[in-house]
Design a protein around this motif. Structure first.
Motif, PDB file in Angstrom:
ATOM      1  N   GLY A 340      18.489  63.020  51.994  1.00 27.75           N
ATOM      2  CA  GLY A 340      19.686  62.532  52.665  1.00 27.75           C
ATOM      3  C   GLY A 340      20.912  62.641  51.787  1.00 27.75           C
ATOM      4  O   GLY A 340      21.036  63.524  50.955  1.00 27.75           O
ATOM      5  N   GLY A 341      21.819  61.699  51.934  1.00 21.79           N
ATOM      6  CA  GLY A 341      23.071  61.757  51.199  1.00 21.79           C
ATOM      7  C   GLY A 341      23.039  61.078  49.851  1.00 21.79           C
ATOM      8  O   GLY A 341      24.085  60.912  49.223  1.00 21.79           O
ATOM      9  N   ASN A 342      21.868  60.665  49.381  1.00 20.50           N
ATOM     10  CA  ASN A 342      21.768  59.985  48.093  1.00 20.50           C
ATOM     11  C   ASN A 342      22.051  60.974  46.973  1.00 20.50           C
ATOM     12  O   ASN A 342      21.299  61.916  46.755  1.00 20.50           O
ATOM     13  CB  ASN A 342      20.367  59.387  47.926  1.00 20.50           C
ATOM     14  N   SER A 343      23.143  60.769  46.247  1.00 16.96           N
ATOM     15  CA  SER A 343      23.524  61.693  45.173  1.00 16.96           C
ATOM     16  C   SER A 343      23.543  61.000  43.824  1.00 16.96           C
ATOM     17  O   SER A 343      24.307  61.371  42.937  1.00 16.96           O
ATOM     18  CB  SER A 343      24.900  62.299  45.470  1.00 16.96           C
ATOM     19  N   ALA A 344      22.681  59.978  43.657  1.00 18.44           N
ATOM     20  CA  ALA A 344      22.630  59.252  42.385  1.00 18.44           C
ATOM     21  C   ALA A 344      21.728  59.944  41.373  1.00 18.44           C
ATOM     22  O   ALA A 344      21.225  59.317  40.450  1.00 18.44           O
ATOM     23  CB  ALA A 344      22.140  57.820  42.637  1.00 18.44           C
ATOM     24  N   HIS A 345      21.507  61.246  41.542  1.00 18.05           N
ATOM     25  CA  HIS A 345      20.701  62.023  40.606  1.00 18.05           C
ATOM     26  C   HIS A 345      21.524  62.354  39.348  1.00 18.05           C
ATOM     27  O   HIS A 345      22.739  62.146  39.309  1.00 18.05           O
ATOM     28  CB  HIS A 345      20.243  63.318  41.272  1.00 18.05           C
ATOM     29  N   PHE A 346      20.836  62.901  38.367  1.00 16.99           N
ATOM     30  CA  PHE A 346      21.475  63.306  37.115  1.00 16.99           C
ATOM     31  C   PHE A 346      21.675  64.815  37.036  1.00 16.99           C
ATOM     32  O   PHE A 346      21.886  65.348  35.939  1.00 16.99           O
ATOM     33  CB  PHE A 346      20.634  62.850  35.917  1.00 16.99           C
ATOM     34  N   ALA A 347      21.608  65.517  38.157  1.00 18.10           N
ATOM     35  CA  ALA A 347      21.679  66.976  38.122  1.00 18.10           C
ATOM     36  C   ALA A 347      22.945  67.481  37.454  1.00 18.10           C
ATOM     37  O   ALA A 347      22.944  68.557  36.830  1.00 18.10           O
ATOM     38  CB  ALA A 347      21.584  67.533  39.548  1.00 18.10           C
ATOM     39  N   PHE A 348      24.044  66.734  37.577  1.00 19.32           N
ATOM     40  CA  PHE A 348      25.307  67.141  36.956  1.00 19.32           C
ATOM     41  C   PHE A 348      25.640  66.294  35.730  1.00 19.32           C
ATOM     42  O   PHE A 348      26.767  66.311  35.243  1.00 19.32           O
ATOM     43  CB  PHE A 348      26.446  67.048  37.971  1.00 19.32           C
ATOM     44  N   GLY A 349      24.657  65.550  35.228  1.00 18.07           N
ATOM     45  CA  GLY A 349      24.906  64.689  34.088  1.00 18.07           C
ATOM     46  C   GLY A 349      25.535  63.378  34.510  1.00 18.07           C
ATOM     47  O   GLY A 349      25.539  63.002  35.681  1.00 18.07           O
ATOM     48  N   HIS A 350      26.095  62.661  33.514  1.00 20.14           N
ATOM     49  CA  HIS A 350      26.710  61.365  33.770  1.00 20.14           C
ATOM     50  C   HIS A 350      27.631  61.047  32.601  1.00 20.14           C
ATOM     51  O   HIS A 350      27.454  61.550  31.496  1.00 20.14           O
ATOM     52  CB  HIS A 350      25.645  60.277  33.915  1.00 20.14           C
ATOM     53  N   GLY A 351      28.620  60.201  32.850  1.00 18.61           N
ATOM     54  CA  GLY A 351      29.516  59.789  31.780  1.00 18.61           C
ATOM     55  C   GLY A 351      30.665  60.759  31.582  1.00 18.61           C
ATOM     56  O   GLY A 351      30.881  61.675  32.376  1.00 18.61           O
ATOM     57  N   GLU A 352      31.389  60.581  30.481  1.00 18.78           N
ATOM     58  CA  GLU A 352      32.604  61.364  30.296  1.00 18.78           C
ATOM     59  C   GLU A 352      32.317  62.837  29.989  1.00 18.78           C
ATOM     60  O   GLU A 352      33.205  63.678  30.096  1.00 18.78           O
ATOM     61  CB  GLU A 352      33.467  60.762  29.186  1.00 18.78           C
ATOM     62  N   HIS A 353      31.079  63.167  29.617  1.00 23.59           N
ATOM     63  CA  HIS A 353      30.732  64.560  29.346  1.00 23.59           C
ATOM     64  C   HIS A 353      29.961  65.190  30.502  1.00 23.59           C
ATOM     65  O   HIS A 353      29.394  66.272  30.340  1.00 23.59           O
ATOM     66  CB  HIS A 353      29.914  64.665  28.060  1.00 23.59           C
ATOM     67  N   ARG A 354      29.934  64.548  31.658  1.00 25.43           N
ATOM     68  CA  ARG A 354      29.256  65.136  32.805  1.00 25.43           C
ATOM     69  C   ARG A 354      30.028  66.352  33.298  1.00 25.43           C
ATOM     70  O   ARG A 354      31.186  66.592  32.921  1.00 25.43           O
ATOM     71  CB  ARG A 354      29.135  64.119  33.939  1.00 25.43           C
ATOM     72  N   CYS A 355      29.399  67.136  34.130  1.00 24.39           N
ATOM     73  CA  CYS A 355      30.069  68.275  34.752  1.00 24.39           C
ATOM     74  C   CYS A 355      31.256  67.748  35.559  1.00 24.39           C
ATOM     75  O   CYS A 355      31.097  66.849  36.389  1.00 24.39           O
ATOM     76  CB  CYS A 355      29.098  69.000  35.669  1.00 24.39           C
ATOM     77  N   PRO A 356      32.482  68.261  35.322  1.00 24.89           N
ATOM     78  CA  PRO A 356      33.644  67.758  36.068  1.00 24.89           C
ATOM     79  C   PRO A 356      33.428  67.870  37.573  1.00 24.89           C
ATOM     80  O   PRO A 356      32.838  68.847  38.051  1.00 24.89           O
ATOM     81  CB  PRO A 356      34.787  68.668  35.598  1.00 24.89           C
ATOM     82  N   PHE A 357      33.928  66.883  38.312  1.00 27.30           N
ATOM     83  CA  PHE A 357      33.708  66.871  39.752  1.00 27.30           C
ATOM     84  C   PHE A 357      34.227  68.141  40.436  1.00 27.30           C
ATOM     85  O   PHE A 357      33.535  68.698  41.308  1.00 27.30           O
ATOM     86  CB  PHE A 357      34.349  65.633  40.374  1.00 27.30           C
TER      87      PHE A 357
END
Length: 420
Positions: A340-357
């Protein structure tokens, strides 16, 4: 924790071997069972590191850039790293890219990249992806068979990225070859890296002379407005290289892994007949269950600390286990697939060094457009081999298929894929 058979504590796990390709989920479960949410691992040459497997622990590491720094100069293993260590391209030493910049300068640098990507018109981006997708499909649609990895997924993202960055289209094919050579990590890897670096340097020089409405020109305009405290041409070229590498391979694997799911799982069969909602669901499930970026290097402890019951020493390297954290039974208690729409995964990382939106949006547009155009053009796609014969690249870092052979009814080339 001790081994039930011997009573001894399990040793570090080599971060290599076929199981990262064949059964990573089971391997991560065993590592979590034997070591808890933070496991000792060995990189090439028996270099020690920690692999963060727990969802909460990974959130803690990525949310605290002071304690768990991106500054690779903190690494306590540099004296033991040879000049020809094969993972040096992944764990840079004194590199001027955004990957290893910290503090206020990283914040400004990340903002520059995000703003440059936000300036990309989403309708033009989709049109570019459609154009290149049609061109690639035209090359094999009359044959009735294709390898969707080598002939499609591995060619599409870098062509689109090259255009929005400001490269002339005629340079696109050579950039594709260089990027894939570099990612393969074999005898052509260094040559591919050198070609990409020299191409970026020429692009920067060209855009100084004739700026346009593209990502490179936007970054150079920011450089000028920042004055003496701005970013050098070398820094901008390095960031463009990082953006292209980070944007190409994971997006190519996102396309390949999503198509594999849709061709092997009956839940997504409707999408092969035009059900666009199923395409989005398949792509989201892949980010949870089969994420292209499995493990990332990394973060370095700035002082002695505790994490997940482990004593982490100053300078220790922590690898981000994105794939393992996504499947952490502490947060995925029922183990069901998330489509579904749950996007709380870490596929793009997290925090200030995550993949920019904005970079995530670019990747999603390219991947989804690539899948939709393919299904529109070849709606009767079917696997050419049994699903069990599909093989993964033998890598603990990126999870993707070596090939995806398909068959279909031959169709004529379109009137749209006329770029060469």
């Amino acid at each position: 924790m001790t081994c039930p058979a011997t009573g001894a504590a399990p040793g570090p796990v080599p971060l290599s071997g076929p199981r990262f390709a064949t059964e990573p989920a089971q391997l991560y479960r065993e590592m979590r069972r034997d070591h808890g949410p933070v496991a000792p691992v060995l990189l090439d040459g028996d270099v020690p590191a920690w692999l963060v497997l727990g969802y909460r622990e990974l959130h803690q590491v990525t949310a605290d850039p002071v304690l768990f720094s991106r500054d690779s100069e903190l690494w306590n293993q540099w004296p033991n790293i040879p000049a020809d260590w094969p993972l040096l391209p992944m764990i840079g030493h004194k590199q001027p890219s955004i990957l290893y910049t910290v503090g206020e300068r990283h914040t400004r640098r990340a903002a520059m990249i995000a703003q440059a990507l936000e300036a990309v018109d989403p309708f033009e981006l989709k049109a570019h992806a459609e154009t290149f997708a049609d061109e690639l499909i035209d090359r094999f649609c009359g044959k009735g068979a294709a390898d969707l990895i080598a002939e499609y997924a591995m060619l599409l993202p870098v062509r689109v990225l090259a255009r929005i960055y400001g490269f002339p289209d005629e340079q696109g094919p050579a950039l594709v070859t260089a990027m894939n050579d570099m990612i393969d990590g074999r005898e052509r890897a260094l040559a591919g890296q050198q070609h990409l670096a020299s191409s970026m340097a020429r692009l920067i020089a060209d855009k100084h002379e004739a700026p346009g409405e593209d990502v490179a020109s936007y970054m150079l305009r920011t450089q000028l407005t920042d004055g003496a405290d701005g970013f050098s041409d070398e820094e901008i070229a390095q960031d463009l290289m990082v953006m292209m590498a980070a944007g190409h391979q994971p997006t190519a694997d996102w396309i390949g892994n999503s198509l594999r799911l849709m061709l092997t799982d009956d839940r997504f069969a409707a999408s092969l007949f035009g059900g666009r909602h199923s395409v989005a669901e398949a792509m989201n499930e892949v980010l949870w269950e089969d994420t292209p970026t499995q493990n990332v290097a990394g973060r370095w402890a700035s002082r002695d600390t505790q994490l997940g019951g482990r004593r982490v020493h100053a300078g220790d390297l922590l690898l981000l286990g994105l794939g393992a954290a996504n499947a952490d039974p502490q947060v995925r208690t029922d183990g069901s697939a998330l489509t579904g729409g749950n996007s709380a995964h870490f596929a793009f990382g997290h925090g200030e060094h995550r993949c920019p939106f904005p970079a995530q949006e670019v990747a999603e547009v390219v991947a989804r457009t690539g899948i939709e155009v393919l299904l529109d053009r070849l709606p009767d796609l079917d696997l050419a081999v049994p699903a069990r014969d599909l093989a993964r690249r033998p890598s603990p870092w990126l999870r993707g298929l070596t090939d995806l052979p398909v068959i279909f009814n031959p169709t004529p080339a379109s009137a749209f894929g006329d770029l060469k």
